[in-house]
Design a protein around this motif. Structure first.
Motif, mmCIF file in Angstrom:
data_model
loop_
_atom_site.group_PDB
_atom_site.id
_atom_site.type_symbol
_atom_site.label_atom_id
_atom_site.label_comp_id
_atom_site.label_asym_id
_atom_site.label_seq_id
_atom_site.Cartn_x
_atom_site.Cartn_y
_atom_site.Cartn_z
ATOM 1 N N VAL A 87 0.824 -1.198 0.000
ATOM 2 C CA VAL A 87 0.000 0.000 0.000
ATOM 3 C C VAL A 87 0.862 1.254 0.000
ATOM 4 N N ARG A 88 1.887 1.241 0.814
ATOM 5 C CA ARG A 88 2.729 2.443 0.886
ATOM 6 C C ARG A 88 3.408 2.731 -0.443
ATOM 7 N N ALA A 89 3.874 1.673 -1.106
ATOM 8 C CA ALA A 89 4.538 1.877 -2.397
ATOM 9 C C ALA A 89 3.557 2.433 -3.431
ATOM 10 N N ILE A 90 2.319 1.887 -3.428
ATOM 11 C CA ILE A 90 1.310 2.369 -4.385
ATOM 12 C C ILE A 90 0.976 3.831 -4.123
ATOM 13 N N LEU A 91 0.802 4.202 -2.848
ATOM 14 C CA LEU A 91 0.499 5.589 -2.518
ATOM 15 C C LEU A 91 1.640 6.513 -2.905
ATOM 16 N N ALA A 92 2.864 6.043 -2.694
ATOM 17 C CA ALA A 92 4.013 6.875 -3.071
ATOM 18 C C ALA A 92 4.063 7.115 -4.569
ATOM 19 N N TRP A 93 3.825 6.037 -5.338
ATOM 20 C CA TRP A 93 3.826 6.190 -6.802
ATOM 21 C C TRP A 93 2.687 7.093 -7.266
ATOM 22 N N ALA A 94 1.504 6.920 -6.666
ATOM 23 C CA ALA A 94 0.363 7.756 -7.052
ATOM 24 C C ALA A 94 0.651 9.230 -6.762
ATOM 25 N N MET A 95 1.222 9.502 -5.597
ATOM 26 C CA MET A 95 1.548 10.882 -5.269
ATOM 27 C C MET A 95 2.572 11.461 -6.236
ATOM 28 N N ALA A 96 3.545 10.635 -6.621
ATOM 29 C CA ALA A 96 4.557 11.096 -7.572
ATOM 30 C C ALA A 96 3.933 11.413 -8.927
ATOM 31 N N VAL A 97 3.005 10.544 -9.390
ATOM 32 C CA VAL A 97 2.340 10.783 -10.675
ATOM 33 C C VAL A 97 1.512 12.066 -10.630
ATOM 34 N N ILE A 98 0.796 12.294 -9.515
ATOM 35 C CA ILE A 98 -0.022 13.498 -9.389
ATOM 36 C C ILE A 98 0.848 14.748 -9.424
ATOM 37 N N LEU A 99 1.950 14.710 -8.683
ATOM 38 C CA LEU A 99 2.843 15.872 -8.661
ATOM 39 C C LEU A 99 3.422 16.154 -10.034
ATOM 40 N N VAL A 100 3.807 15.091 -10.756
ATOM 41 C CA VAL A 100 4.350 15.279 -12.103
ATOM 42 C C VAL A 100 3.286 15.865 -13.035
#
Length: 453
Positions: free
Chosen positions: A120-133
């Motif tokens: 879950v943490r990895a998925i949330l981190a990736w999602a946050m990175a995609v949103i920021l980009v």
């Protein structure tokens, strides 16, 4: 030869520790020469292996030469070990020798690895990175790459031309403004001013201003050189053959460039009871409620209809920019000659229908007579002695400028029959008003209304 044990050149009878062999002298047939041969030492039986022990073929145990230890096994050659072959009988119901398959021990079964849970943490981190980009890319696109286009009909254009080119003299900016108008380039003219007003700019587009130039071209431009800091610039030119002499106001900008204080004047079209009429200025449809921004030029008003028009007196000429902040322009429509003919034709056709009705008071007709006792139903006969319709001059109604009307006198005759054989033939004089909407395009589409005065 020296056979003494330990002598040089003869191996020890007890065997060689390296290859575990026994040296034995043997006589060779056909001669007295004794030759030393090497034979492997017999391997003692395996401890506690009586029944299934493996014995090497060859010399029996204990027959090794004197002095050799019986506990040392001879070297076993591969060829001396019997191998199991298909069909070979087994002793005691089991194979004589152990095969590799019988000595194989299966490994312990391994417990399958359990798959871990969802990261879950990895998925949330990736999602946050995609949103920021994505947000960053959108900001960059909107800030530096997106191109927008403004509607000139609703928004005053920015002075993009003046931002690119500096006009370092006040008289020069006036000269460029008038030259752009004469060339039919209103966009450049608008860009050479600080303001273009708050009204609609639908009439200062290239297409609409081309109509103005056809009506009144701008020629013979003369802008004399003015002082370096002059804010009133005199200019003269011809507009449609009429000489115009005026002053233009200019202002110096912070960047050193000069601009006109305004490029247009504001006019508001006004009229009485014209809500049902379309309004076109230089062929462009506009709303009666909207003020218009106009450049120096000539503006022709029209309806786009066949029977109604705005006469030439309604044409607006703007010779310069020295007008108040907002001015009214009165517009009054009129009936065209084709409209007058169509209205008279429609009125006569309607009257003919009315006199053909065999009634004393037909509906929507210019005459009506009270009934007398004993009248035979269907006996009334109407006829026209004379009328003034042909010579009438219809005009537009004061309450609705889209409606034409006229008042006429009718000289009619009514013939009736009564029970018992009596007849009547009497004249009927009527003063009536006929009206009808003129927004159609054919006389048959005019719906008339008669009213007895």
């Amino acid at each position: 030869m020296n056979d003494e044990p330990g002598a040089t050149g003869h191996p020890s009878p007890e065997g060689d520790d390296t290859d575990r062999t026994v040296l034995r002298p043997e006589a060779t047939s056909g001669g007295d020469e004794t030759r030393t041969t090497y034979r492997p030492r017999a391997t003692p039986p395996l401890a506690s292996d009586e029944e299934g022990a493996t014995h090497l073929a060859g010399r029996p145990t204990g027959t090794s030469p004197a002095g050799s230890p019986a506990s040392l096994p001879p070297v076993v050659r591969v060829d001396d070990v019997p191998r199991a072959r298909p069909g070979m009988p087994a002793e005691g119901g089991r194979p004589r020798f152990h095969t590799p398959e019988q000595r194989f021990v299966a490994p312990d079964p391994q417990t399958p690895r359990q798959r871990g849970g969802v990261p879950v943490r990895a998925i949330l981190a990736w999602a946050m990175a995609v949103i920021l980009v994505g947000v960053g890319a959108g900001f960059v696109y909107v800030r530096w790459f997106r191109q927008t286009q403004d509607d000139l009909a609703t928004k005053v254009p920015e002075n993009s031309a003046s931002a690119k080119v500096k006009v370092l003299r006040g008289d020069e900016v006036v000269r460029q403004y008038l030259t752009a108008l004469a060339a039919g380039d209103p966009d450049t003219a608008l860009a050479l001013a600080q303001s273009s007003g708050t009204g609609s700019q639908r009439v200062v587009t290239r297409r609409a201003y081309a109509v103005s130039l056809r009506q009144a071209p701008i020629t013979d431009i003369d802008v004399p050189r003015a002082g370096d800091n002059a804010t009133e610039i005199p200019a003269s030119y011809s507009l449609g053959g009429t000489r115009v002499t005026t002053n233009y106001r200019v202002a110096k900008q912070d960047n050193g460039s000069w601009l006109l204080t305004k490029a247009t004047v504001t006019f508001r079209p006004v009229g009485t009871a014209v809500d049902h009429l379309p309004l076109l200025v230089n062929g462009v449809s506009v709303n009666w409620e909207n003020a218009l921004e106009l450049l120096p030029g000539r503006y022709v008003m029209s309806t786009g209809l066949t029977y109604l028009a705005y006469p030439a007196s309604n044409t607006l000429t703007v010779p310069h920019l020295n007008y108040p902040d907002s001015s009214d322009h009165q517009i009054t429509p009129s009936l065209t000659p084709a409209g007058r003919s169509a209205f008279i034709e429609a009125a006569r056709r309607s009257l003919d229908v009315c006199v053909s009705r065999r009634e004393l008071s037909p509906a929507n007709c210019p005459f009506s007579v009270e009934s007398a006792p004993g009248l035979v139903p269907g006996s009334p006969r109407w006829s026209i002695d004379s009328d003034t319709i042909g010579a009438a001059n219809p005009a537009l109604s004061a309450s609705d400028q889209s409606v034409a009307q006229v008042t006429v006198n009718l000289n009619l005759r009514l013939r009736t029959e009564y029970r018992g054989g009596g007849t009547s033939n009497q004249p009927v004089n009527v003063n009536t008003t006929v009206s009808g909407a003129m927004t159609g395009s054919s006389s048959t589409g005019i719906r008339l209304e008669w009213r007895i005065n």
